[in-house]
Each structure stands twice: as structure tokens, then as C-alpha cells.
Design an enzyme around this catalytic site. Structure first.
Site, PDB file in Angstrom:
ATOM      1  N   SER A  17       0.798  -1.234   0.000  1.00 41.14           N
ATOM      2  CA  SER A  17       0.000   0.000   0.000  1.00 41.14           C
ATOM      3  C   SER A  17       0.830   1.283   0.000  1.00 41.14           C
ATOM      4  CB  SER A  17      -0.978  -0.013   1.181  1.00 41.14           C
ATOM      5  OG  SER A  17      -1.929  -1.027   0.988  1.00 41.14           O
ATOM      6  N   THR A  65      -6.110  -3.616   6.975  1.00 41.07           N
ATOM      7  CA  THR A  65      -5.987  -4.972   6.467  1.00 41.07           C
ATOM      8  C   THR A  65      -6.020  -5.947   7.644  1.00 41.07           C
ATOM      9  OG1 THR A  65      -4.739  -6.375   4.942  1.00 41.07           O
ATOM     10  CG2 THR A  65      -3.442  -4.887   6.322  1.00 41.07           C
ATOM     11  N   LYS A  69     -10.066  -5.532  10.121  1.00 39.76           N
ATOM     12  CA  LYS A  69     -11.189  -4.947   9.370  1.00 39.76           C
ATOM     13  C   LYS A  69     -12.473  -4.885  10.204  1.00 39.76           C
ATOM     14  CE  LYS A  69      -9.474  -6.098   4.752  1.00 39.76           C
ATOM     15  NZ  LYS A  69      -9.720  -6.763   3.471  1.00 39.76           N
ATOM     16  N   ASN A  90     -12.352  -1.608   5.063  1.00 40.20           N
ATOM     17  CA  ASN A  90     -10.962  -1.681   4.598  1.00 40.20           C
ATOM     18  C   ASN A  90     -10.383  -0.288   4.379  1.00 40.20           C
ATOM     19  OD1 ASN A  90     -11.796  -0.896   1.986  1.00 40.20           O
ATOM     20  ND2 ASN A  90     -10.235  -2.204   1.037  1.00 40.20           N
ATOM     21  N   ASP A 105     -13.137  -3.216  -1.212  1.00 41.23           N
ATOM     22  CA  ASP A 105     -12.655  -4.483  -1.784  1.00 41.23           C
ATOM     23  C   ASP A 105     -13.544  -4.941  -2.947  1.00 41.23           C
ATOM     24  OD1 ASP A 105     -10.377  -4.862  -0.268  1.00 41.23           O
ATOM     25  OD2 ASP A 105     -11.396  -6.002   1.293  1.00 41.23           O
ATOM     26  N   ALA A 131     -17.190 -17.572   1.256  1.00 42.32           N
ATOM     27  CA  ALA A 131     -18.226 -16.700   1.819  1.00 42.32           C
ATOM     28  C   ALA A 131     -17.663 -15.919   2.999  1.00 42.32           C
ATOM     29  CB  ALA A 131     -19.442 -17.521   2.241  1.00 42.32           C
ATOM     30  N   GLY A 132     -16.393 -15.536   2.884  1.00 37.30           N
ATOM     31  CA  GLY A 132     -15.737 -14.776   3.948  1.00 37.30           C
ATOM     32  C   GLY A 132     -15.881 -13.276   3.722  1.00 37.30           C
ATOM     33  N   VAL A 157     -21.858 -24.493   4.668  1.00 37.82           N
ATOM     34  CA  VAL A 157     -23.064 -24.125   3.916  1.00 37.82           C
ATOM     35  C   VAL A 157     -23.953 -23.185   4.723  1.00 37.82           C
ATOM     36  CG1 VAL A 157     -25.066 -25.009   2.669  1.00 37.82           C
ATOM     37  CG2 VAL A 157     -22.953 -26.286   2.663  1.00 37.82           C
ATOM     38  N   GLY A 243      -5.278 -11.485  -8.183  1.00 33.79           N
ATOM     39  CA  GLY A 243      -5.913 -10.327  -7.560  1.00 33.79           C
ATOM     40  C   GLY A 243      -5.071  -9.074  -7.454  1.00 33.79           C
TER      41      GLY A 243
HETATM   42  P1  NDP Z   1     -11.877 -14.987   5.225  1.00 34.51           P
HETATM   43  O1  NDP Z   1     -10.979 -15.586   6.231  1.00 34.51           O
HETATM   44  O2  NDP Z   1     -12.890 -13.986   5.640  1.00 34.51           O
HETATM   45  O3  NDP Z   1     -12.699 -16.182   4.489  1.00 34.51           O
HETATM   46  C1  NDP Z   1     -12.033 -17.328   4.064  1.00 34.51           C
HETATM   47  C2  NDP Z   1     -12.921 -18.130   3.122  1.00 34.51           C
HETATM   48  O4  NDP Z   1     -12.123 -19.144   2.517  1.00 34.51           O
HETATM   49  C3  NDP Z   1     -14.096 -18.853   3.798  1.00 34.51           C
HETATM   50  O5  NDP Z   1     -15.209 -18.852   2.929  1.00 34.51           O
HETATM   51  C4  NDP Z   1     -13.551 -20.287   3.989  1.00 34.51           C
HETATM   52  O6  NDP Z   1     -14.556 -21.272   3.973  1.00 34.51           O
HETATM   53  C5  NDP Z   1     -12.723 -20.419   2.719  1.00 34.51           C
HETATM   54  N1  NDP Z   1     -11.659 -21.414   2.773  1.00 34.51           N
HETATM   55  C6  NDP Z   1     -10.489 -21.369   3.465  1.00 34.51           C
HETATM   56  N2  NDP Z   1      -9.722 -22.440   3.201  1.00 34.51           N
HETATM   57  C7  NDP Z   1     -10.420 -23.196   2.315  1.00 34.51           C
HETATM   58  C8  NDP Z   1     -10.165 -24.443   1.655  1.00 34.51           C
HETATM   59  N3  NDP Z   1      -9.022 -25.120   1.858  1.00 34.51           N
HETATM   60  N4  NDP Z   1     -11.110 -24.926   0.805  1.00 34.51           N
HETATM   61  C9  NDP Z   1     -12.271 -24.239   0.591  1.00 34.51           C
HETATM   62  N5  NDP Z   1     -12.569 -23.055   1.187  1.00 34.51           N
HETATM   63  C10 NDP Z   1     -11.648 -22.549   2.041  1.00 34.51           C
HETATM   64  O7  NDP Z   1     -10.925 -14.427   4.073  1.00 34.51           O
HETATM   65  P2  NDP Z   1     -11.160 -13.151   3.125  1.00 34.51           P
HETATM   66  O8  NDP Z   1     -12.526 -13.254   2.555  1.00 34.51           O
HETATM   67  O9  NDP Z   1     -10.779 -11.909   3.838  1.00 34.51           O
HETATM   68  O10 NDP Z   1     -10.050 -13.386   1.989  1.00 34.51           O
HETATM   69  C11 NDP Z   1     -10.212 -14.386   1.005  1.00 34.51           C
HETATM   70  C12 NDP Z   1      -9.079 -14.290  -0.024  1.00 34.51           C
HETATM   71  O11 NDP Z   1      -9.139 -13.051  -0.699  1.00 34.51           O
HETATM   72  C13 NDP Z   1      -7.655 -14.403   0.567  1.00 34.51           C
HETATM   73  O12 NDP Z   1      -6.873 -15.158  -0.337  1.00 34.51           O
HETATM   74  C14 NDP Z   1      -7.187 -12.953   0.577  1.00 34.51           C
HETATM   75  O13 NDP Z   1      -5.786 -12.847   0.496  1.00 34.51           O
HETATM   76  C15 NDP Z   1      -7.853 -12.445  -0.701  1.00 34.51           C
HETATM   77  N6  NDP Z   1      -8.036 -10.978  -0.727  1.00 34.51           N
HETATM   78  C16 NDP Z   1      -7.455 -10.303  -1.757  1.00 34.51           C
HETATM   79  C17 NDP Z   1      -7.592  -8.927  -1.836  1.00 34.51           C
HETATM   80  C18 NDP Z   1      -6.958  -8.198  -2.972  1.00 34.51           C
HETATM   81  O14 NDP Z   1      -6.884  -6.958  -2.910  1.00 34.51           O
HETATM   82  N7  NDP Z   1      -6.521  -8.884  -4.030  1.00 34.51           N
HETATM   83  C19 NDP Z   1      -8.375  -8.158  -0.836  1.00 34.51           C
HETATM   84  C20 NDP Z   1      -8.997  -8.984   0.181  1.00 34.51           C
HETATM   85  C21 NDP Z   1      -8.813 -10.349   0.219  1.00 34.51           C
HETATM   86  P3  NDP Z   1     -15.367 -21.689   5.325  1.00 34.51           P
HETATM   87  O15 NDP Z   1     -16.310 -20.576   5.632  1.00 34.51           O
HETATM   88  O16 NDP Z   1     -16.089 -22.921   4.928  1.00 34.51           O
HETATM   89  O17 NDP Z   1     -14.315 -21.900   6.386  1.00 34.51           O
END
Ligand code: NDP
Length: 277
Positions: A17, A65, A69, A90, A105, A131-132, A157, A243
Site C-alpha cells: 500500500s 488490512t 477490518k 478496509n 474491496d 463466503a468470507g 453451507v 488479484g
Molecule cells: P476470510 O478468512 O474472511 O474467508 C475465508 C474463506 O475461505 C471462507 O469462505 C472459507 O470457507 C474459505 N476457505 C479457506 N480455506 C479453504 C479451503 N481449503 N477450501 C475451501 N474453502 C476454504 O478471508 P477473506 O474473505 O478476507 O479473503 C479471502 C481471499 O481473498 C484471501 O486469499 C485474501 O488474500 C484475498 N483478498 C485479496 C484482496 C486483494 O486486494 N486482491 C483483498 C482482500 C482479500 P469456510 O467458511 O467454509 O471456512
């Protein structure tokens, strides 16, 4: 006085950043500084105290970050609709003694897909994995882009069903398990918004979701060909991207929000791009 901005996270050593905002400031001739702050993980209220100290020292805004957040969202006086749905901020702006929370984001991701990669979502079948926090932030911008169908698959789910229920009035949106995907055919665009790639894992997505004329987008960046992108490529998908563009576009949105001028992003994306293979 030079206006001060910062990104706060922990760890923060990896952050791009300051480089991105430094390039934006130079290109748009803004008198501003931008630093990285390693936020304290403990005690509980130390994060808010660090933000308030930055404001007291003249800070005008912050990018936020992981893992702050949610805390940034919680301490805000005002929140945008996007931040409300994401339940996370963010970016923060400090104006007239108030803290305003935003979440760029999702709009950054959409802009990278639609403008930089020239993949308009309107009328398309779009599949999102995960779904994070990132998906929560992307939902409203994605729905506004009017895909023919928007399917969100997640391991947990209940989590994805709850998320879909929050925006149930805004069709078309389907929340499902990975197992359900076998019967859903192929998608024009498949987006990996899980954090699986950060540990070199592959979400359990069937290859049948890919079609050679479609595209695959990985939110993680700088990791070259992740298992997800490799699966897409092996399925014949030509259009694959990571990304890095999202990272730069969300930064540009924050910069425009703070400074009232939108920087060009192409040269910055090119500078930060790591070839996929
Ligand atoms: P979160 O921790 O909020 O969510 C993680 C998600 O990943 C959940 O849905 C989780 O599923 C799923 N997950 C984790 N491991 C696995 C696996 N082995 N198989 C299947 N599903 C999995 O993370 P974020 O939403 O904050 O971030 C997600 C991604 O986006 C990261 O890689 C992050 O680096 C990237 N990102 C990139 C940005 C950019 O500017 N390019 C900005 C923000 C994020 P479950 O709910 O079932 O556990």
C-alpha cells in the site's frame, strides 16, 4: 502541513500500500505522506487507541488490512452500505472529529474484472467460491452488475445460506455447497475468493464449472499459478488472472475518496504484476 495516511495491519511487512499510494500521490501531485503501521493485537482496545493516536497526530485516513477490518468497522461513527453488509471496513476517513468506514474491496474487484480484464458481468453466469469477508464486500457491487446468475459456494453451507438470506430480496443469488456444483453446469466466470491459495490448497470445486471460453479469477496475488488457476488452465480456460488488479483498484477507490481525484491504475498494476507462470 502534509496530509498523513497509513495502512494498518499485523503483520504488515508484506504490504504494497505505501508503494501504491506513493505512486498515486506522485502522479496526481498530491501533498501527502503514507506509512505502514503494525497494529497491536492485544489488549483488546489497543487497536482503537492506535487509530485515535494517528488521528490526534493529524492523520486523515487509513487503509485497514487483516486482522483489523472488523475492529475498524466497529469503532466507526458512520458506515457506508457496502461496509455495513461486509460487516468490515478496509478504509477509514477522519473528518470533523468523526470516523467514517468504507469497504472498497468489492468495487475494486468488480472494476478489475469489468474494466481492466474487459469481462462485463451483465447477463453472465458467475460462480464465487468462498463466503468470507471479501465475498461479503463484493456482494452488492456484483448484484448491481446484473449477472444472469450469481452462485456462491462455500464449505460451511450455513454461512453461505445466512449471507444469501441477508440480501434475499436482491435476485438472482444462490448459495450452495461445493457438492451442488456438479449439477450446475459451467460458468462464464469463476472467482476464487477463498483463502485456500494462501496455504497452497485447492477448494473442492469440480472441473465441470469451467468452460474454455470462460474466465477464472483468483483473489490472492503474487503467488503465480495457484492450484485453482492451474485447475482452470488444465480445463482449457484461457482467461486467467490473479488479484493484483483488485489490490490496486481498491487502493485507487480509497485514494479518490480521500483526495477527490482518481489516479490512473494501469502502470501501477503492471509494476506490481508477478507473471502467473
Ligand atoms: P476470510 O478468512 O474472511 O474467508 C475465508 C474463506 O475461505 C471462507 O469462505 C472459507 O470457507 C474459505 N476457505 C479457506 N480455506 C479453504 C479451503 N481449503 N477450501 C475451501 N474453502 C476454504 O478471508 P477473506 O474473505 O478476507 O479473503 C479471502 C481471499 O481473498 C484471501 O486469499 C485474501 O488474500 C484475498 N483478498 C485479496 C484482496 C486483494 O486486494 N486482491 C483483498 C482482500 C482479500 P469456510 O467458511 O467454509 O471456512
Amino acid at each position: 502541513m502534509t496530509d498523513q495516511y497509513a495502512v494498518i495491519g499485523n503483520p504488515i511487512g508484506h504490504t504494497k500500500s505505501p508503494l501504491i499510494h506513493g505512486l498515486f500521490a506522485e502522479a496526481t501531485q498530491q501533498d501527502m505522506s503514507y506509512m505502514a503501521i503494525e497494529g497491536p493485537l492485544e489488549p483488546q482496545d489497543a487497536f482503537a487507541a492506535t487509530v485515535r493516536a494517528f488521528i490526534a497526530a493529524g492523520g486523515k485516513g487509513m487503509n485497514v488490512t487483516a486482522p483489523f477490518k472488523l475492529k475498524a468497522f466497529a469503532m466507526a461513527d458512520e458506515r457506508s452500505e457496502r461496509a455495513e453488509l461486509a460487516g468490515a471496513a478496509n478504509a477509514l476517513s477522519f473528518r470533523d472529529g468523526r470516523i467514517i468506514a468504507e469497504n472498497f474491496d468489492g468495487v475494486g474487484l468488480l472494476r478489475d474484472i469489468e474494466v481492466n480484464l474487459n469481462l462485463p458481468m451483465a447477463g453472465k453466469r458467475v460462480l464465487v467460491l468462498g463466503a468470507g469477508g471479501a465475498v461479503r464486500g463484493a456482494l452488492l457491487p456484483f448484484i448491481a452488475a446484473q449477472p444472469a446468475e450469481l452462485v456462491i459456494a462455500n464449505r460451511d453451507v450455513r454461512k453461505v445460506k445466512a449471507l444469501v438470506a441477508e440480501v434475499a430480496a436482491q435476485r438472482p443469488l444462490i448459495g450452495c455447497s461445493y457438492g451442488d456444483l456438479d449439477a450446475m453446469g459451467s460458468f462464464d466466470l469463476v472467482i476464487n475468493a477463498t483463502s485456500a491459495s494462501l496455504t497452497g490448497e485447492l477448494p473442492p470445486v469440480p472441473p465441470s464449472v469451467f468452460v474454455p471460453t470462460g474466465a477464472a479469477y483468483e483473489l490472492a496475488y503474487g503467488k503465480r499459478l495457484t492450484p485453482f488457476l492451474r485447475l482452470a488452465r488444465n480445463a482449457g480456460v484461457q482467461g486467467i488472472a490473479d488479484g493484483v488488479g483488485m489490490l490496486v483498484e481498491q487502493a485507487a477507490e480509497a485514494f479518490a475518496w480521500w483526495r477527490g481525484v482518481r489516479p490512473q491504475t494501469r502502470a501501477v498494476i503492471d509494476r506490481l504484476t508477478v507473471p502467473l507462470d
